[in-house]
Write a protein that holds these residues in place. Structure first.
Motif, PDB file in Angstrom:
ATOM      1  N   UNK A  11      47.580  43.489  17.976  1.00  0.00           N
ATOM      2  CA  UNK A  11      48.610  43.063  18.929  1.00  0.00           C
ATOM      3  C   UNK A  11      48.458  41.576  19.281  1.00  0.00           C
ATOM      4  N   UNK A  12      47.236  41.187  19.654  1.00  0.00           N
ATOM      5  CA  UNK A  12      47.021  39.776  19.958  1.00  0.00           C
ATOM      6  C   UNK A  12      46.208  39.568  21.214  1.00  0.00           C
ATOM      7  N   UNK A  13      46.164  38.305  21.626  1.00  0.00           N
ATOM      8  CA  UNK A  13      45.347  37.905  22.776  1.00  0.00           C
ATOM      9  C   UNK A  13      46.220  37.312  23.873  1.00  0.00           C
ATOM     10  N   UNK A  14      45.828  37.546  25.138  1.00  0.00           N
ATOM     11  CA  UNK A  14      46.509  36.892  26.264  1.00  0.00           C
ATOM     12  C   UNK A  14      45.468  36.403  27.279  1.00  0.00           C
ATOM     13  N   UNK A  15      45.779  35.253  27.940  1.00  0.00           N
ATOM     14  CA  UNK A  15      44.847  34.759  28.960  1.00  0.00           C
ATOM     15  C   UNK A  15      45.063  35.477  30.290  1.00  0.00           C
ATOM     16  N   UNK A  16      43.979  35.980  30.884  1.00  0.00           N
ATOM     17  CA  UNK A  16      44.057  36.727  32.142  1.00  0.00           C
ATOM     18  C   UNK A  16      42.902  36.272  33.044  1.00  0.00           C
ATOM     19  N   UNK A  17      43.179  36.035  34.317  1.00  0.00           N
ATOM     20  CA  UNK A  17      42.133  35.599  35.234  1.00  0.00           C
ATOM     21  C   UNK A  17      41.247  36.763  35.671  1.00  0.00           C
ATOM     22  N   UNK A  18      39.981  36.463  35.971  1.00  0.00           N
ATOM     23  CA  UNK A  18      39.114  37.489  36.574  1.00  0.00           C
ATOM     24  C   UNK A  18      39.701  37.852  37.935  1.00  0.00           C
ATOM     25  N   UNK A  19      39.833  39.153  38.205  1.00  0.00           N
ATOM     26  CA  UNK A  19      40.430  39.577  39.471  1.00  0.00           C
ATOM     27  C   UNK A  19      39.384  40.141  40.426  1.00  0.00           C
ATOM     28  N   UNK A  20      38.111  39.958  40.114  1.00  0.00           N
ATOM     29  CA  UNK A  20      37.067  40.397  41.048  1.00  0.00           C
ATOM     30  C   UNK A  20      35.966  39.349  41.077  1.00  0.00           C
ATOM     31  N   UNK A  21      35.107  39.458  42.072  1.00  0.00           N
ATOM     32  CA  UNK A  21      34.112  38.415  42.317  1.00  0.00           C
ATOM     33  C   UNK A  21      32.797  38.693  41.596  1.00  0.00           C
ATOM     34  N   UNK A  22      32.129  37.630  41.137  1.00  0.00           N
ATOM     35  CA  UNK A  22      30.800  37.800  40.514  1.00  0.00           C
ATOM     36  C   UNK A  22      29.749  38.298  41.510  1.00  0.00           C
ATOM     37  N   UNK A  56      50.069  42.372  33.883  1.00  0.00           N
ATOM     38  CA  UNK A  56      51.477  42.745  34.056  1.00  0.00           C
ATOM     39  C   UNK A  56      52.111  42.925  32.691  1.00  0.00           C
ATOM     40  N   UNK A  57      52.883  43.989  32.535  1.00  0.00           N
ATOM     41  CA  UNK A  57      53.567  44.222  31.272  1.00  0.00           C
ATOM     42  C   UNK A  57      54.694  43.208  31.131  1.00  0.00           C
ATOM     43  N   UNK A  58      54.483  42.261  30.191  1.00  0.00           N
ATOM     44  CA  UNK A  58      55.475  41.213  29.980  1.00  0.00           C
ATOM     45  C   UNK A  58      55.985  41.261  28.552  1.00  0.00           C
ATOM     46  N   UNK A  59      55.045  41.313  27.611  1.00  0.00           N
ATOM     47  CA  UNK A  59      55.430  41.280  26.195  1.00  0.00           C
ATOM     48  C   UNK A  59      54.677  42.322  25.397  1.00  0.00           C
ATOM     49  N   UNK A  60      54.557  42.016  24.099  1.00  0.00           N
ATOM     50  CA  UNK A  60      53.994  42.965  23.149  1.00  0.00           C
ATOM     51  C   UNK A  60      52.507  43.250  23.430  1.00  0.00           C
ATOM     52  N   UNK A  61      51.731  42.183  23.666  1.00  0.00           N
ATOM     53  CA  UNK A  61      50.291  42.355  23.866  1.00  0.00           C
ATOM     54  C   UNK A  61      50.008  43.071  25.182  1.00  0.00           C
ATOM     55  N   UNK A  62      50.611  42.552  26.267  1.00  0.00           N
ATOM     56  CA  UNK A  62      50.357  43.170  27.569  1.00  0.00           C
ATOM     57  C   UNK A  62      50.872  44.604  27.589  1.00  0.00           C
TER      58      UNK A  62
END
Lengths: 280, 343
Positions: A59-70, A81-87
């Protein structure tokens, strides 16, 4: 690391991802899925505001931010979020499945510049996901920061994410939390309108450090509100969204002027972003 | 650095021996033009070429390059360098390779490029014929070509061959080389110097002055829009450029629908899609929507943005974009000389 000078000499394939196991997958809103993950080899270190290239082979790669703390290192969250083919393909995954990651990437929020200061985070829409890495960080190390304000705007009540956490933040004396929706439904009892209207409720000291993440259109108006309260551009930090395709400063898609958003950012001080003509 | 001489009669044997040891890539004729291609016989080589259609960077950074292979059993990287000799590279293209070396080394090393590069031996050659749109003698003129392993110069009765690295030295065993005489070395030097000043197109200012003026012209929207008015957004200028290295990454299934490859493809910042992101529900945001802004981005990248990283402009003056552009607007000389004159 090289033994002589400590320079980066790693010659591994920067495009080879690592496997992560999905521990939990829940629908955050109708089109956003929240995944709790663990690396298959158990190890990952990241800073709030850094991001990952998340992929599913075929499918491919998408950039996504970390949504939790280290500060919560046993696992980590990402929201997609479902936007395109990969997501779309990734969001069909369930607990027990794997996804493939290259991380951590980029330069995150400047924690050292926020520490010991009043902090305000302004999050619009899905912008709450990457900033959640910082919100949790501040809440977990609350003593290291002074007054903490969070402003969150969503399109409508059904688009609000992390509802349990929102309720906790609302009750907590550790955080001044305000939320608003563009359009209410019959059950909504809170504020309705633009995110900027919430600034009337805040009491911000001009030395406050501000972090903004949301749709590009939001930046300009939020910055105006912050500037009106005496907050300087060098103390305002933007989390920019660009097409960060390779994540390692090569492919050129996210380039603004001479900066690669995926390496030099995605977080930029506004004072710097103002000099990058295509940033805002 | 050692200087050798090879007679005209021995050239063919030299090439044949090289072919028997490694893959040899050299300029050959393709219709009325030239391309770098794998050589089977010495007679194919055309060292009298003016410029090739595509620059030699394709040997290290091919138009399509697999990054990861995957199947139901797992996945692995595709780094698999082949030793080759890149023969007959003009000095401007050597500079181009030096630039892609730097950018793929920078930040995190990209071994998909670097492994191919390290497996190559580069033999530069003197320019026997100057192409009609060349301006390599006035762009970054103070920057010397480096990174090649040997330099071949056509002199009166044969070739002068200068080796610069151990990889270059290794080629000596392939031919009947003798030590060059002082006369032969000085003739080679003269041959190489004689082409300077012969390019048909000329930049009128120093790289430093150009970088500053171009950078300061960022907000002259009307000027950029006018320059890009006839742009088809086809991306040819990017595709033929020795220093363009942008790429897109796509996954593809094999016919079995369980295995496949993750591949990178050359991409072009002049195309409309390049900086576009989807926001969902049919919405998108394009950070360089107008042709003028994309045209500006290309000129900025060639003349200003990368200068600090590279120590000079990211343009080597080959003129490929100038001759490749359908609308005849890509020529950096024309663009930069115009920018320099606009108040």
């Amino acid at each position: 690391m090289c033994d002589n000078c400590g320079c980066e000499t790693t010659e591994e394939n920067i495009f080879l991802p690592k496997e992560a196991k999905i521990i939990k997958a829940v629908q955050a809103t109708a089109d956003v899925k929240l995944f709790t993950l663990k690396m298959a080899d158990g190890y990952i270190h990241w800073d709030p505001g850094q991001f990952l290239e998340v992929s599913l082979f075929g499918y491919g790669e998408i950039p996504i931010g970390f949504a939790s703390s280290p500060t919560r290192p046993e696992s980590f969250d990402i929201a997609i979020r479902t936007v395109g083919r990969v997501s779309g393909a990734i969001n069909k995954l369930v607990a027990g499945d794997s996804m493939f990651l290259r991380a951590p990437l980029g330069t995150g929020f400047p924690i050292n510049l926020l520490r010991g200061q009043d902090v305000i985070i302004v999050a619009g829409g899905i912008g709450l996901c990457p900033t959640r890495s910082l919100i949790q960080y501040i809440m977990d190390r609350r003593d290291e920061f002074k007054k903490f304000t969070l402003i969150y705007g969503a399109k409508n009540p059904s688009q609000q994410m992390f509802k349990d956490e929102l309720a906790t933040w609302k009750k907590s004396s550790d955080i001044d939390f305000y939320d608003i929706v563009d359009k209410a439904d019959e059950n909504w009892k809170g504020e309705v309108g633009l995110i900027t209207s919430l600034f009337a409720k805040t009491n911000l000291n001009p030395e406050t450090r501000a972090v903004i993440c949301g749709p590009p259109i939001m930046f300009k108006f939020v910055v105006m509100e912050l500037n009106k309260r005496g907050i300087k551009n060098e103390n305002i930090f933007l989390d920019l969204e660009r097409r960060m395709k390779c994540g390692v400063g090569k492919c050129g898609h996210c380039q603004i002027n001479d900066q690669y958003v995926c390496v030099d950012g995605p977080v930029f001080p506004l004072s710097k972003a103002k000099q990058l003509e295509e940033a805002l | 650095m050692k200087n050798y001489y090879l007679s005209e009669n021995d050239f063919s044997d030299f090439v044949t021996r090289m072919i028997s040891t490694k893959e040899l890539i050299a300029p050959i004729a393709k219709g009325p033009r030239f391309v770098f291609s794998k050589i089977k016989s010495p007679s194919e080589i055309r060292l009298d070429y003016d410029v090739t259609i595509l620059p030699p960077k394709k040997e290290f950074f091919p138009p399509r390059q697999n990054l990861v292979k995957f199947s139901s059993k797992g996945y692995e990287g595709c780094i698999d360098p082949k030793e080759k000799i890149l023969f007959g590279v003009h000095p401007y293209d050597v500079k181009g390779i030096d630039i892609t070396d730097t950018v793929f080394e920078n930040n995190k090393k990209d071994m998909n490029y670097l492994a191919n590069r390290r497996a190559a031996t580069i033999v530069a050659s003197n320019i026997q014929k100057v192409s009609s749109r060349a301006f390599w003698d006035t762009v970054g003129a103070d920057i010397k070509a480096k990174g090649h392993d040997a330099f071949l110069t056509k002199i009166s009765d044969g070739y002068h061959f200068q080796t610069l690295t151990t990889k270059g030295d290794a080629l000596i065993s392939c031919g009947k080389f003798t030590a060059a005489t002082e006369k032969q070395s000085s003739e080679a030097k003269k041959v190489n110097e004689s082409v300077n000043g012969t390019c048909p197109e000329k930049l009128k200012h120093s790289s430093k002055d150009i970088a500053k003026k171009v950078r300061d012209s960022f907000s002259k929207k009307e000027m950029w829009d006018k320059m890009a008015q006839r742009c088809f957004s086809c991306g040819t200028c990017n595709i033929v450029c020795p220093t363009c290295y942008c790429f897109d990454v796509q996954d593809k299934w094999n016919v079995d629908q369980t295995s496949g490859v993750r591949t990178r493809y050359w991409d072009s910042c002049l195309t409309e899609e390049f900086s576009k992101i989807s926001l969902g529900a049919g919405h998108s945001e394009n950070f360089r929507e107008s042709r003028g802004s994309r045209y500006r981005h290309r000129i900025m990248r060639k003349a200003a943005y990368l200068n600090e990283t590279l120590g000079g402009p990211a343009c080597i003056g080959c003129g490929r974009c100038s001759s490749g552009c359908t609308a005849n607007i890509a020529d950096p000389v024309e663009a930069i000389n115009t920018i320099m004159e606009v108040k």
